[in-house]
Write an enzyme that holds these catalytic residues in place. Structure first.
Site, mmCIF file in Angstrom:
data_model
loop_
_atom_site.group_PDB
_atom_site.id
_atom_site.type_symbol
_atom_site.label_atom_id
_atom_site.label_comp_id
_atom_site.label_asym_id
_atom_site.label_seq_id
_atom_site.Cartn_x
_atom_site.Cartn_y
_atom_site.Cartn_z
ATOM 1 N N THR A 32 0.853 -1.185 0.000
ATOM 2 C CA THR A 32 0.000 0.000 0.000
ATOM 3 C C THR A 32 0.885 1.230 0.000
ATOM 4 O O THR A 32 1.593 1.501 0.971
ATOM 5 C CB THR A 32 -0.919 0.016 1.237
ATOM 6 O OG1 THR A 32 -1.684 -1.179 1.254
ATOM 7 C CG2 THR A 32 -1.847 1.214 1.198
ATOM 8 N N HIS A 73 19.270 9.152 8.202
ATOM 9 C CA HIS A 73 19.158 9.778 9.511
ATOM 10 C C HIS A 73 17.965 10.730 9.618
ATOM 11 O O HIS A 73 17.605 11.119 10.724
ATOM 12 C CB HIS A 73 20.420 10.589 9.825
ATOM 13 C CG HIS A 73 21.668 9.789 9.717
ATOM 14 N ND1 HIS A 73 21.678 8.448 9.460
ATOM 15 C CD2 HIS A 73 22.955 10.150 9.842
ATOM 16 C CE1 HIS A 73 22.923 8.018 9.433
ATOM 17 N NE2 HIS A 73 23.718 9.040 9.668
ATOM 18 N N ALA A 192 19.379 -7.481 -0.504
ATOM 19 C CA ALA A 192 18.283 -6.648 -1.000
ATOM 20 C C ALA A 192 18.121 -6.813 -2.503
ATOM 21 O O ALA A 192 17.033 -6.642 -3.054
ATOM 22 C CB ALA A 192 18.550 -5.184 -0.660
#
Length: 573
Positions: A32, A73, A192
């Site tokens: 979503t 960050h 990944a």
């Protein structure tokens, strides 16, 4: 949930993999897309981890995971939630081959400061020499298909990272060997790129979330809506909007909301709640309107008077008293001496303030936005009172050329960085540099320790002034000093130094030069071969004793002069 780590260790690739943005067969409903965030739903996690049913018995009760789309960050420095971070849990990405790098350490500090629990994704396992892509989403399944020497290399790299983490105070272990998830940091080897290990990563994060964040998993429909402002921006046809993360309650169209501005708390009413319209490629239909949004969610709010809302600030549908109190504790200007500090958002400002206070750095003013003329003028006034405060500290601020020019004219130093932890370090370097400059200026005003000898055969003029040749035995010779003999008697003032007819400002150790001495008479006050010293008053002695600019020999010379002057005083008693 947020993702942090060193540059190029794979934060963005991991977020892409989590969002499914690079998966060709992405199915509707699995991911979503929200404003500034993506929800990975429960059924998606279950589908990815179906290979692990025999290994993990975890039954998911959470509806899914909300990932904030900003890697790095910014989530922790920009989005404020009552002094902490908006992220309940985080993923620290570490390249399994490179291990801990400078920004990894910085990420760890940020997580510790925000008291945010996290797991470690040991990314790029597919780059281990000999690794063969398995086609599985599970690390354990993929590892079982690797050659023994590859398994050994993977284990070696895991243990090396464990050792590096232990140096930062963490007891860590591979996720399937963790005894206590509250005491040990979980390491999940994964890729990944190939998505091997993605199943364990999402399942572990989901399991930890529902186990240790129970109180945050249920929404009270009657509770006030609370969230953080990610961005304030202009949208064609909508005017000024705010992108927010709703972390508590339910937000509805028509709700009254209170936001922070630099001038105080502003109240407005929600005109529209908008989510990305992924079913349309028409730029005019990029958003779809919804009646309500349930936390946790990312949503765009259209409402009147949002222009001055502070990015990174909290908002609420409840009373604004707490917001007002928080705002005054962060944005302020006092009458006390201190530095001027600027940041790009409220969260950044608070993070900077906490760091400065922790380091004992006084702050006279803290504000949000670009550095302006008033900031430079205030820093200039502060600098005139105390050199170390003639500075503006700027976090994540783009500097205007005109402001930099004004700062230069006013003698104000601008210290800027996009890494908040560097600012106190850079300021301390500036303070040390300022102290050295101040000492140098003071040193220029007092007599320098020096020891000279009157060279035999080089007496040129007996008096008014006496001119003679000398050798600098120790220290530095400068005009304007009084000379004393070994008995402490002042023989005259050194007026000038010359070498081969050329005037000198100073003469170093070993130099043989001609000097003029006012008040001295050669062969009476000064004999050939006499050793003379500079006279040091109490101020000069204290300065040189504390000075770091002297050599060990010069420090010894100061002590020699002190003894000579002490004996001379005793003889007068």
């Amino acid at each position: 949930m947020s993702v942090l780590g060193h540059v190029d260790h794979g934060k963005t690739t991991l977020l892409d993999a989590i969002r499914g943005s690079n998966v060709a067969k992405k199915e509707a409903g699995k991911i979503t897309q929200m404003i500034g965030a993506s929800i990975v739903e429960k059924k998606t996690i279950e589908e990815l981890s179906k290979e692990l049913k025999d290994v993990f018995k975890t039954e998911l009760i959470i509806p899914g995971l909300l990932f904030i789309d900003t890697p790095g960050h910014e989530v922790f420095s920009n989005l404020r939630v009552r002094g902490g971070s908006i992220a309940d849990i985080a993923i620290l990405v570490i390249d399994i081959k490179q291990g801990i790098q400078p920004q990894t350490v910085e990420s760890i500090k940020i997580l510790q400061n925000a008291k945010t629990p996290f797991v470690v994704a040991l990314n790029k396992v597919d780059l281990i020499d000999g690794w063969k892509e398995s086609g599985s989403k599970s690390f354990l399944k993929a590892l079982s298909k690797q050659a023994d020497y590859v398994k050994e290399r993977v284990e070696n790299r895991i243990y090396e990272v464990m050792g590096e983490l232990s140096q930062h105070g963490f007891d860590s272990e591979r996720f399937d060997r963790v005894d206590d998830f509250t005491k040990q940091l979980s390491l999940i080897p994964m890729s990944a790129k190939t998505e091997e290990g993605m199943a364990e990563l999402l399942l572990l994060v989901a399991g930890l979330s529902q186990r240790y964040l129970k109180d945050k998993l249920y929404i009270d429909r009657e509770a006030e809506a609370k969230g953080s402002v990610m961005e304030v921006k202009e949208e064609k046809g909508l005017g000024t909007t705010v992108d927010v993360i709703l972390y508590d309650g339910i937000l509805k169209e028509g709700d009254s909301l209170k936001f922070m501005t630099k001038e105080g708390i502003m109240e407005t009413r929600v005109r529209a709640l908008l989510l990305p319209n992924v079913s349309s490629n028409n730029p005019k239909e990029k958003y779809r309107r919804v009646k309500e949004v349930v936390a946790a969610a990312g949503v765009k709010i259209a409402a009147p008077n949002l222009e001055e809302v502070l990015a990174g600030s909290p908002f609420t549908s409840g009373k604004g008293d707490e917001l007002e109190k928080e705002l005054k504790s962060i944005i302020f200007e006092s009458n006390e001496e201190g530095v001027v500090a600027k940041a790009d958002s409220l969260g950044s400002a608070e993070a900077l303030l906490n760091l400065l206070r922790k380091e004992g750095i006084a702050v006279a003013k803290l504000d949000i936005g670009k550095i302006n003329k008033e900031d430079i003028n205030l820093a200039s006034v502060m600098g005139k009172k105390n050199r170390k405060y003639g500075v503006v500290l700027a976090f994540n601020i783009r500097l205007d050329e005109s402001v930099e020019l004004l700062a230069k004219e006013e003698g104000v130093r601008i210290i800027d960085s996009d890494v908040v932890y560097r600012i106190p370090e850079l300021y301390k370097e500036f303070v040390d540099e300022s102290a050295r400059e101040e000492s140098k200026e003071i040193e220029e005003k007092v007599a320098h320790p020096v020891k000279i000898m009157a060279l035999p055969g080089f007496f040129f003029r007996e008096s008014k002034p006496a001119v003679l040749g000398i050798e600098v035995l120790e220290g530095k010779l400068k005009p304007g000093i009084d000379l004393i003999k070994e008995d402490g008697k002042i023989v005259g003032e050194l007026k000038s130094i010359q070498d081969k007819g050329k005037s000198l400002k100073e003469a170093e150790k070993g130099s043989k030069v001609a000097v003029s001495v006012d008040g001295a008479v050669l062969h009476k006050d000064i004999e050939e071969g006499d050793v003379l010293y500079s006279y040091l008053n109490r101020e000069a002695i204290e300065l040189w004793k504390e000075s770091s600019s002297l050599t060990e020999e010069e420090k010894a010379l100061v002590e020699e002069i002190v003894k000579i002057e002490r004996k001379a005083r005793l003889r007068k008693l």
